[in-house]
Design an enzyme around this catalytic site. Structure first.
Site, PDB file in Angstrom:
ATOM      1  N   ASP A  31       0.837  -1.195   0.000  1.00 35.22           N
ATOM      2  CA  ASP A  31       0.000   0.000   0.000  1.00 35.22           C
ATOM      3  C   ASP A  31       0.874   1.248   0.000  1.00 35.22           C
ATOM      4  O   ASP A  31       0.551   2.246  -0.630  1.00 35.22           O
ATOM      5  CB  ASP A  31      -0.892   0.029   1.245  1.00 35.22           C
ATOM      6  CG  ASP A  31      -1.974  -1.038   1.190  1.00 35.22           C
ATOM      7  OD1 ASP A  31      -2.001  -1.779   0.185  1.00 35.22           O
ATOM      8  OD2 ASP A  31      -2.764  -1.133   2.138  1.00 35.22           O
ATOM      9  N   GLU A  74       3.839   1.662  -1.299  1.00 30.05           N
ATOM     10  CA  GLU A  74       4.369   1.915  -2.646  1.00 30.05           C
ATOM     11  C   GLU A  74       3.300   2.516  -3.542  1.00 30.05           C
ATOM     12  O   GLU A  74       3.549   3.428  -4.316  1.00 30.05           O
ATOM     13  CB  GLU A  74       4.833   0.602  -3.276  1.00 30.05           C
ATOM     14  CG  GLU A  74       6.280   0.285  -3.028  1.00 30.05           C
ATOM     15  CD  GLU A  74       6.594  -1.117  -3.540  1.00 30.05           C
ATOM     16  OE1 GLU A  74       7.011  -1.251  -4.697  1.00 30.05           O
ATOM     17  OE2 GLU A  74       6.368  -2.075  -2.771  1.00 30.05           O
ATOM     18  N   ASP A 133       0.710   4.247  -2.577  1.00 29.48           N
ATOM     19  CA  ASP A 133       0.463   5.631  -2.164  1.00 29.48           C
ATOM     20  C   ASP A 133       1.514   6.572  -2.727  1.00 29.48           C
ATOM     21  O   ASP A 133       1.224   7.704  -3.090  1.00 29.48           O
ATOM     22  CB  ASP A 133       0.458   5.748  -0.634  1.00 29.48           C
ATOM     23  CG  ASP A 133      -0.742   5.044  -0.031  1.00 29.48           C
ATOM     24  OD1 ASP A 133      -1.691   4.744  -0.791  1.00 29.48           O
ATOM     25  OD2 ASP A 133      -0.723   4.767   1.182  1.00 29.48           O
ATOM     26  N   LYS A 175     -27.133 -14.223 -10.284  1.00 23.22           N
ATOM     27  CA  LYS A 175     -27.968 -13.032 -10.390  1.00 23.22           C
ATOM     28  C   LYS A 175     -27.653 -12.152  -9.190  1.00 23.22           C
ATOM     29  O   LYS A 175     -28.096 -12.394  -8.068  1.00 23.22           O
ATOM     30  CB  LYS A 175     -29.453 -13.397 -10.418  1.00 23.22           C
ATOM     31  CG  LYS A 175     -30.331 -12.177 -10.680  1.00 23.22           C
ATOM     32  CD  LYS A 175     -31.754 -12.593 -11.001  1.00 23.22           C
ATOM     33  CE  LYS A 175     -32.597 -11.408 -11.404  1.00 23.22           C
ATOM     34  NZ  LYS A 175     -32.728 -10.403 -10.348  1.00 23.22           N
ATOM     35  N   LYS A 228     -28.650 -17.937 -19.730  1.00 24.44           N
ATOM     36  CA  LYS A 228     -28.713 -17.247 -21.016  1.00 24.44           C
ATOM     37  C   LYS A 228     -28.317 -18.194 -22.147  1.00 24.44           C
ATOM     38  O   LYS A 228     -27.373 -18.969 -21.986  1.00 24.44           O
ATOM     39  CB  LYS A 228     -27.734 -16.056 -21.031  1.00 24.44           C
ATOM     40  CG  LYS A 228     -28.019 -15.004 -19.972  1.00 24.44           C
ATOM     41  CD  LYS A 228     -26.995 -13.868 -19.976  1.00 24.44           C
ATOM     42  CE  LYS A 228     -27.347 -12.855 -18.891  1.00 24.44           C
ATOM     43  NZ  LYS A 228     -26.312 -11.821 -18.692  1.00 24.44           N
ATOM     44  N   CYS A 242     -26.109  -4.617  34.617  1.00 24.74           N
ATOM     45  CA  CYS A 242     -25.367  -4.144  35.785  1.00 24.74           C
ATOM     46  C   CYS A 242     -26.124  -3.079  36.567  1.00 24.74           C
ATOM     47  O   CYS A 242     -25.687  -2.664  37.638  1.00 24.74           O
ATOM     48  CB  CYS A 242     -23.992  -3.630  35.388  1.00 24.74           C
ATOM     49  SG  CYS A 242     -24.034  -2.045  34.543  1.00 24.74           S
TER      50      CYS A 242
END
Ligand code: IVH
Length: 681
Positions: free
Chosen positions: A38, A40, A42, A122, A300, A421
């Site tokens: 992350d 690198e 950034d 779906k 389909k 309590c």
């Protein structure tokens, strides 16, 4: 280099950078297989941002920095689809799907011809259409009534799995002059839960299910709100595609995947309806394991030529059908309403139900979230209600069937003291919270959270055991788990020596964890799994996090004032200090951040206050060299003066070198420069 040449070089550099970032976005968001850290990523992103702010004329619409940019709208415009988006007829049992197959065969007279089916999940989200002109996203719209939808381009641009520019090249081919991509926008179930928890904590309206959350998020007039929502996208079809002929749906899906879209991994191809039915069963079983909601499969006809011959009646194609799963909603009655105390003290009203089977699971309790939700839905003891169980989300009461009321139903009032309590409660927005510091119920929940899978992951330490440990005062905080002995555990009900040993082993094993899981386990308010991992990325260890200031925390992108305050408050507590001491004594350990990164953080300031001037040709683009210097705290100037600290001399260096010599400024070559900024030569 002349000004023109330099500009051209920067432009090329920016183009390469954008391509790199698009590629890493794809690895991270679509494939879930990041290739770089992350940090690198950034760096790349920041470099692009900086270059673009220096050369605003080089900012393009497809730049990854431009996902959120536009201003809030007053209303959405409409968008006319060039080819209507059809809807699907649906069936819910085997006989009906066989009828569908029969109809298809009859229609395609000749019927000897092979029929192949493509099956897709779906997705229970919202249908969208994305228009790409020469490979660049130009318009995004909702399905609407199929003919006209709403134009929500600026919101769809914020979704990371929607490419701003589709891939071209090697296996994707040249970008088409025009391509319309269709698919479904949705919110993953886990992210939905986090979002709802966040909204609930802020006292905002929660969403009933992931689909509503997606609908509510994608139709925000302010794209920044949309950008903050965890929306995702699966592509499943195309509309117009100029200069491209597809002969099958399978080919369409393959193409969509190659040009950078996320296509469901569950798609399959079958040569007969029996296999389709078998697959329906298989997916139905997997349904709960998926992180997105599906309400069936779509079947389909694969051949596009056959699809064209089959055509459509009214608004549904004859070549496709939705084969649904059983509903996740059931009717039942509310036997009682009780109050549960969570780990942060929040009192949650829970409906105790007449047990009912929903999607293969017996449900006997459902959450009513909080007092406001309960009032809004007006749930009373004795009511007949609709209960929904979505994925692994806690079942919830969706609505009341008021026509079934007899008048004997009883209204429920939230207690004004903690039912466990007895401490006072405080109302924070819609949430009622027990403020008892030694509330047993909170402690039990905190420990359950600490031991849970995504926190310390103490395998096999069940709720019943934790409850007994707390009730018998064998633990007074989560860290006490690490000091339990075999003889302690043997005192518990129904605990044999083998189970006791298994638990001890699991506790021992959990001591080696990750920093992010440890932070999550601490149970800091507003710090869920995602925020925990952000914190882990930005601090080296618990001590660094404990010593972080408000500014350090809000300086992290995505961390706001509320989270920052909550982290500070957490570490100020005496009980936290106690807990951390015990964790240390128990030798809980995790990998500290890679040495390299920490080194680099130290190195960050090495060029503080130093001014560099570059002259002549070096092997990296000037802009890159500049951003490296700036990242390390230095500055780059264009001409040599007494204030210059270093002149970096490349090949064919000119007059600047003479000037540096005259002024006594230190001259270094590229190799020395690279060493200074720790770049490999
Ligand atoms: S195809 C002609 N494929 O279901 C085909 N739709 O009523 C029309 N949906 O509005 C759609 N997953 O929101 C298709 N794999 C998938 C789908 C899918 C979800 C939704 C879509 C559409 C509705 C159909």
């Amino acid at each position: 280099m002349s000004g023109e040449e330099e500009k051209e070089a920067v432009k090329q550099y920016i183009a390469d950078l954008k391509k790199k970032i698009h590629y890493h976005d794809y690895r991270y968001y679509v494939l879930n297989e990041p290739e770089i850290s992350d940090a690198e990523y950034d760096r790349l992103f920041k470099e692009l941002e900086e270059l673009e702010s220096e050369y605003p004329e080089l900012v393009t619409r497809d730049s990854p920095t431009q996902r959120v940019g536009a201003k809030p709208l007053d209303e959405f415009g409409t968008y006319e689809h060039s080819i209507p988006l059809l809807s699907l007829n649906s069936v819910s049992d085997e006989r009906e799907i066989r009828d569908f197959d029969e109809r298809v065969r009859k229609f395609l007279v000749g019927a000897e011809e092979e029929i192949e089916y493509v099956v897709e999940p779906k997705i229970d989200g919202l249908a969208m259409e994305l228009v790409y002109e020469k490979g660049v996203l130009s318009v995004g719209s909702t399905r609407g009534d199929g003919k006209t939808g709403e134009e929500i381009t600026q919101n769809l641009r914020t979704i990371k799995t929607i490419p701003l520019r589709i891939f071209s090249g090697a296996d994707a081919g040249a970008p088409l002059p025009l391509l319309e991509v269709r698919g479904e926008v949705f919110i993953p179930v886990s992210k939905f839960k986090e979002l709802n928890a966040e909204l609930g904590a802020k006292g905002e309206k929660m969403f009933a299910n992931p689909r509503n959350a997606a609908a509510g998020s994608v139709r925000q007039l302010d794209p920044r709100v949309t950008a903050s929502r965890p929306l995702d996208f699966f592509a499943y079809g195309v509309g117009r595609a100029e200069r491209k002929e597809f002969s099958t749906q399978w080919e369409v899906l393959g193409y969509l995947r190659r040009i950078g879209f996320k296509v469901s991994p569950l798609i399959r191809r079958f040569g007969n309806i029996k296999d389709v039915i078998g697959y329906h069963e298989e997916v139905k079983k997997k349904r709960d394991e998926l992180d997105y909601e599906i309400d069936g499969i779509v079947v389909k006809v694969n051949s596009i030529e056959q699809q064209e011959r089959l055509g459509a009646i009214s608004r549904s194609p004859r070549w496709a059908i939705a084969y649904k799963f059983p509903a996740r909603e059931e009717f039942t009655s509310v036997k009682n309403i009780v109050v549960q105390v969570g780990r942060t003290g929040a009192l949650t009203p829970v409906a105790v139900l007449e047990p009912v089977q929903i999607g293969g699971v017996t449900v006997s309790r459902a959450t009513l979230h909080n007092e406001d939700e309960l009032r809004k839905k007006d749930v009373r003891i004795g009511d007949t209600v609709v209960v929904e169980r979505a994925g692994d989300v806690i079942p919830e009461v969706v609505s009341v069937i008021k026509s079934k009321r007899t008048g004997a139903e009883k209204e429920f009032r939230m207690p004004d003291r903690c039912p466990v309590c007895g401490a006072e409660v405080l109302k924070e927005g819609p949430i009622v919270r027990c403020i008892g510091v030694s509330c047993i119920a909170q402690l039990k929940e905190r420990i359950k959270h600490f031991a849970s899978l995504r926190a310390m992951n103490v395998e096999g330490l069940g709720e019943k055991v934790i409850e007994q440990l707390v009730d018998r005062k064998m633990v007074s905080d989560a860290a006490d788990l690490f000091f339990l002995t075999n003889s302690d555990l043997l005192k518990l009900e129904r605990m044999g020596s083998k189970s006791a040993q298994n638990i001890l082993n699991a506790i021992e094993k959990s001591k080696h964890t990750t920093f992010s899981q440890l932070i999550h386990a601490l149970g800091i308010r507003h710090v869920g799994e995602h925020t925990a991992s952000l914190l882990a990325d930005n601090f080296r260890d618990v001590e660094a996090l404990r010593d972080a200031s408000y500014e350090d925390l809000v300086g992290i992108p995505e961390i706001g004032p509320e989270v920052a305050k909550s982290v500070l408050l957490f570490f100020e507590q005496g009980s936290t200090k106690e807990l951390l001491k015990k964790l240390e004594r128990a030798e809980v350990w995790y990998e500290k951040k890679e040495a390299g990164l920490v080194e680099e953080e130290k190195a960050k300031k090495v060029l503080e206050g130093k001014t560099f001037v570059f002259t002549g040709r070096i092997s990296m683009p000037r802009e890159e060299a500049k951003s490296v210097v700036e990242r390390l705290g230095g500055k780059v100037a264009s001409s040599v003066s007494k204030k210059t600290d270093y002149v970096v001399a490349g090949e064919e260096a000119g007059s600047k070198l003479e000037k540096a010599d005259k002024l006594g400024v230190k001259i270094i070559d590229e190799g020395e420069f690279r060493e200074m900024v720790t770049l490999p030569s």
